[in-house]
Design an enzyme around this catalytic site. Structure first.
Site, mmCIF file in Angstrom:
data_model
loop_
_atom_site.group_PDB
_atom_site.id
_atom_site.type_symbol
_atom_site.label_atom_id
_atom_site.label_comp_id
_atom_site.label_asym_id
_atom_site.label_seq_id
_atom_site.Cartn_x
_atom_site.Cartn_y
_atom_site.Cartn_z
ATOM 1 N N HIS A 364 33.688 34.226 65.326
ATOM 2 C CA HIS A 364 33.276 33.920 63.963
ATOM 3 C C HIS A 364 32.390 35.002 63.355
ATOM 4 C CE1 HIS A 364 35.042 30.002 64.833
ATOM 5 N NE2 HIS A 364 35.238 29.978 63.531
ATOM 6 N N GLU A 605 45.306 23.310 63.700
ATOM 7 C CA GLU A 605 44.699 24.325 64.557
ATOM 8 C C GLU A 605 45.022 24.097 66.027
ATOM 9 O OE1 GLU A 605 40.713 25.718 62.954
ATOM 10 O OE2 GLU A 605 40.467 23.547 62.945
ATOM 11 N N ASP A 629 42.515 29.518 65.503
ATOM 12 C CA ASP A 629 42.460 28.587 66.635
ATOM 13 C C ASP A 629 43.844 28.261 67.158
ATOM 14 O OD1 ASP A 629 39.780 28.056 67.366
ATOM 15 O OD2 ASP A 629 39.494 27.115 65.421
ATOM 16 N N CYS A 676 44.714 29.513 56.289
ATOM 17 C CA CYS A 676 43.387 30.088 56.062
ATOM 18 C C CYS A 676 42.892 30.842 57.290
ATOM 19 C CB CYS A 676 42.392 29.012 55.653
ATOM 20 S SG CYS A 676 42.289 27.662 56.837
HETATM 21 C C1 PEP Z 1 41.038 29.013 62.094
HETATM 22 O O1 PEP Z 1 40.821 28.524 63.202
HETATM 23 O O2 PEP Z 1 42.050 29.712 61.837
HETATM 24 C C2 PEP Z 1 40.094 28.799 60.991
HETATM 25 C C3 PEP Z 1 40.371 29.175 59.780
HETATM 26 O O3 PEP Z 1 38.897 28.237 61.320
HETATM 27 P P1 PEP Z 1 37.731 29.037 62.080
HETATM 28 O O4 PEP Z 1 38.140 30.473 62.176
HETATM 29 O O5 PEP Z 1 36.497 28.851 61.286
HETATM 30 O O6 PEP Z 1 37.680 28.366 63.408
HETATM 31 MG MG MG Z 2 39.293 27.011 63.431
#
Ligand code: PEP
Ligand code: MG
Length: 758
Positions: A364, A605, A629, A676
């Site tokens: 992250h 995810e 994920d 996303c």
């Molecule tokens: C993902 O898992 O692709 C996502 C957008 O959420 P994060 O990266 O915050 O886990």
């Molecule tokens: Mg995620």
């Protein structure tokens, strides 16, 4: 044997450079195995030969002079086969090659074991003995074990060896290069600021002391405070402890004596290191010495030494106000583990680049760095970062490299890249108000992923048409306790207002994994498979309800809120979340707020969610794929672990198949589907997703203009042809190569990474 192994690994980790490491290894093994010779041959990349780098038993003059190619001798054969060779009499083996200078003619028995690191043969570890005999199974097993353990240590020592030789005071410019994993694209030239976690004696950076007398005085003050603390505790417990237990406090005080640890620290400060660095060096060196002692009582004292060190360090850090991160202009922040919380604290204007020893390209922290547009390198496992404070560096976020003390020529080459980057950015800025529309008229909304406050302005500047993912946990991370409903409402309202009437997708709290709140720590063996996302919030309705209420209130009079649930695995989680949302809605209506039910969606995810998509369709208004994920769970590759970063492949055929399946299933249900995850931010990935039929792509604001420019230069027909080709391929590397080739042939190459110096 196990004891010997433990001792060797501990000693080796303290050795100052590769030569010392190798010397230690051969001496200890030769003695421990009671054999005549132990030698190490290491592979030298420039000559492509295995050089005898250390030996106990062979002629010393041969060290550094004798070498073999991988097709020469039994050493070469061990390397070629990448497996041990155990011979009663090496001389009669057809591959035997006699090395005159070594004086090895006396030795018959031979056991050679490859030293392997990340599939590469780093070298060969050899033991030899005069009489003809076969080393037994336990000896062979020992050599294999020690070689496997030492491979990492040798690789690390090799990488850091050169840098260790240059004292931290050195001004020499040597272009020393370290490799990591690209975290965020871009180039930065600046000076290193090491951010060390507080009270961590192992993480204190070295720094040149500006005022030695002042450093000594600070140290004496901190020391006196610890002494006073110990005396206080000792007096308090005096009546309850036995005499011998009470005596332990005297031992601690003696350890802190001027003739003991304290004296060593002062000597070290006088050599020019600041008090914290000197303390860290003395404590770790002494603790390691105690930890290696055979006597169990003395070994335990290592813990006491470290504890005392931590106490003194805490006072030193308290006095120097170490909590705040002071950045000079063009600061390159280097941390052992970069966290979203650290990023939330620094001033982005002064920040030129970021380096994290731990973590990977989809951690992250890296995702946030990309959204901030700060060049970043992750997973620099071999970086001796504690010695880098104040050093000039070039950070190359495209190739994942860091150059320390760069030469003028290299600086010139990178300054040129910086100029090119600015030109590309200026060109892309002209696209701001133009739609993401293919040449044959297909239009796809480009949304942004936000989390930091600054993201909103950057996103609007870059022409975002909505927020596809607002990571609500980010504002939670930079606080000292859970924000109140009112506080949250204000934070959310800012995002909704800035984009209204465009959609703003707010994800409910997604903590766990590599995102933790300082005031709600989650410690788990396997955090990415643990208590994460919706699992936490459903267990804590008191936290969830406050957040839902704050979101609904923030949406009053605006109506552009979409609520999204993270890490969903089963339908009952969606039902439960929907019930809580309805409860929050009714409560607020009863309290007189004019609130309405927003659109609700789930993130896809977890692989299990893919196969329940049609059931979700009955319960929610949209879905959004979290490909970060989804990729990690599908490929069983921890997105945060640099050791397996090479296996985290978004173009893996299985990932592409699943993404395509999701789009088709969603279409059947007439359920809007967006993405996303970071894949949408890659121009090539975006083309494939658009061709699959995704309704909207959400990405970091930095990459949005690049993706828009790509979409505007191709036709949907071209994108579909490319997708069709890719879907019939079964090798991720070949798909990756095809994507690069295709982007180049469409004239989209210059939107990717520039060519950086080799
Ligand atoms: C993902 O898992 O692709 C996502 C957008 O959420 P994060 O990266 O915050 O886990
Ligand atoms: Mg995620």
């Amino acid at each position: 044997m196990l004891e010997l192994l433990r001792k060797i690994v501990q000693e080796v980790s303290r050795a100052p450079d590769v030569e010392a490491v190798l010397g230690l290894i051969v001496r200890r093994i030769q003695r421990g195995m009671m054999t005549d010779v132990c030698s190490v041959f290491l592979f030298d990349r420039s000559s492509q030969r295995f050089i005898l780098r250390a030996s106990q038993g062979l002629n010393r003059k041969a060290v550094g002079r004798v070498s073999l190619s991988s097709s020469e001798g039994i050493v070469g054969l061990v390397a070629q086969r990448a497996e041990p060779i155990n011979l009663e009499d090496a001389e009669v083996h057809p591959a035997f090659c006699f090395l005159k200078e070594t004086g090895e003619e006396r030795f018959h028995a031979f056991l050679g074991v490859p030293i392997m690191h990340q599939k590469q043969v780093l070298g060969v570890l050899v033991v030899q003995q005069q009489e003809c005999r076969r080393y037994d199974e336990s000896e062979e097993a020992f050599m294999v074990t020690i070689s496997a353990q030492l491979a990492g240590v040798i690789a690390h020592a090799e990488a850091t060896g050169t840098i260790n030789k240059i004292a931290w005071q050195s001004k020499k410019r040597i272009d020393h290069r370290f490799e990591g994993i690209p975290g965020a694209p871009g180039v930065a030239i600046g000076r290193v600021v090491v951010v060390a976690p507080l009270s961590d004696i192992d993480a204190v950076p070295d720094k040149v002391a500006d005022d030695i007398a002042l450093e000594i005085a600070n140290f004496e003050t901190a020391l006196e405070r610890v002494r006073a603390d110990i005396r206080k505790v000792s007096a308090k417990l005096a009546k309850r402890l036995r005499h011998d237990e009470q005596a332990l406090f005297d031992v601690y005080l003696k350890m802190l004596d001027d003739n003991a640890l304290a004296g060593e620290v002062v000597d070290r400060i006088k050599l020019g290191n600041w008090a914290q660095g000197a303390l860290s060096w003395v404590i770790t060196t002494n603790a390691q010495q105690f930890a290696m002692m055979n006597d169990a009582y003395l070994r335990e004292r290592a813990t006491d030494i470290r504890d005392l060190g931590r106490r003194v360090l805490a006072y030193l850090q308290e006095d120097s106000g170490a909590q705040s991160i002071e950045l000079p202009g063009n600061g390159i922040l280097v941390a052992d583990e970069l966290s979203p919380a650290i990023l939330g604290e620094v001033s982005a204007e002064k920040l030129a680049g970021l380096v994290s020893v731990k973590g990977s390209g989809n951690s992250h922290a890296a995702i946030l760095a990309r959204s901030m547009g700060i060049p970043t390198v992750m997973g620099m496992l071999d970086l001796p970062y504690r010695q880098l404070n104040g050093r000039e560096v070039i950070l190359d976020g495209y190739s994942g490299r860091l150059y320390i003390d760069p030469s003028d020529e290299l600086l010139d080459a990178y300054r040129e890249i910086l100029r090119e980057q600015e030109e590309v950015a200026a060109e892309l800025a002209t696209l701001r108000d133009l739609p993401a529309k293919t040449v044959d008229g297909s239009r796809i909304p480009l949304w942004v992923n936000t989390g930091l406050l600054a993201d909103v302005t950057r996103s609007l500047e870059r022409g975002a048409e909505g927020i596809g993912l607002y990571r609500t946990e980010i504002p939670f991370m930079v606080r000292e306790f859970f924000p109140s409903e009112h506080e949250q409402m204000q934070i959310y309202r800012r995002q909704l207002e800035a984009f209204a009437p465009l959609p703003v997708t707010m994800r409910t709290l997604d903590i766990g994994g590599d995102k933790s709140l300082p005031y709600f720590p989650i410690k788990e063996e396997n955090p990415f498979l643990g208590w994460r996302g919706i699992r936490v919030t459903l267990d804590h309705p008191e936290i969830f309800m406050v957040q839902l209420r704050a979101m609904l209130r923030a949406n009053e009079g605006l109506g552009n809120l979409r609520v999204m649930l993270p890490m969903v695995t089963s339908v009952n989680e969606v039902d439960e979340a929907n019930n809580l949302l309805d409860r929050a809605l009714h409560e607020l209506l009863e309290e007189g707020y004019v609130v309405e039910r927003p659109l609700v969606g789930v993130m896809i995810e977890v692989p299990a969610a893919v196969y329940q998509l049609r059931r979700f369709a009955k319960r929610v208004d949209f879905i959004s794929v979290g490909s970060n994920d989804l990729t990690q769970y599908l490929l069983a590759v921890d997105r945060n672990n640099p050791r397996v970063a090479g296996l985290y492949v978004p173009y893996h055929p299985a990932v592409l198949k699943v993404l395509d399946l999701i789009a088709r299933e969603a279409r059947k249900e007439k359920l809007p589907v967006s993405i996303c995850g970071e894949m949408a931010a890659e121009p090539g990935g975006a083309l494939l997703l658009m061709a699959m039929g995704y309704d909207a792509l959400s990405m970091n604001a930095t990459n949005l203009p690049r993706v828009k420019s790509t979409i505007r230069r191709v036709s949907m027909v071209q994108a579909k042809v490319l997708l069709d080709k890719v879907m019939r391929m079964d090798d991720a590397d070949k798909i990756q190569a095809l994507m690069i080739e295709t982007m180049d042939s469409m004239g989209l190459g210059q939107l990717g990474a520039p060519v950086v110096p080799e």
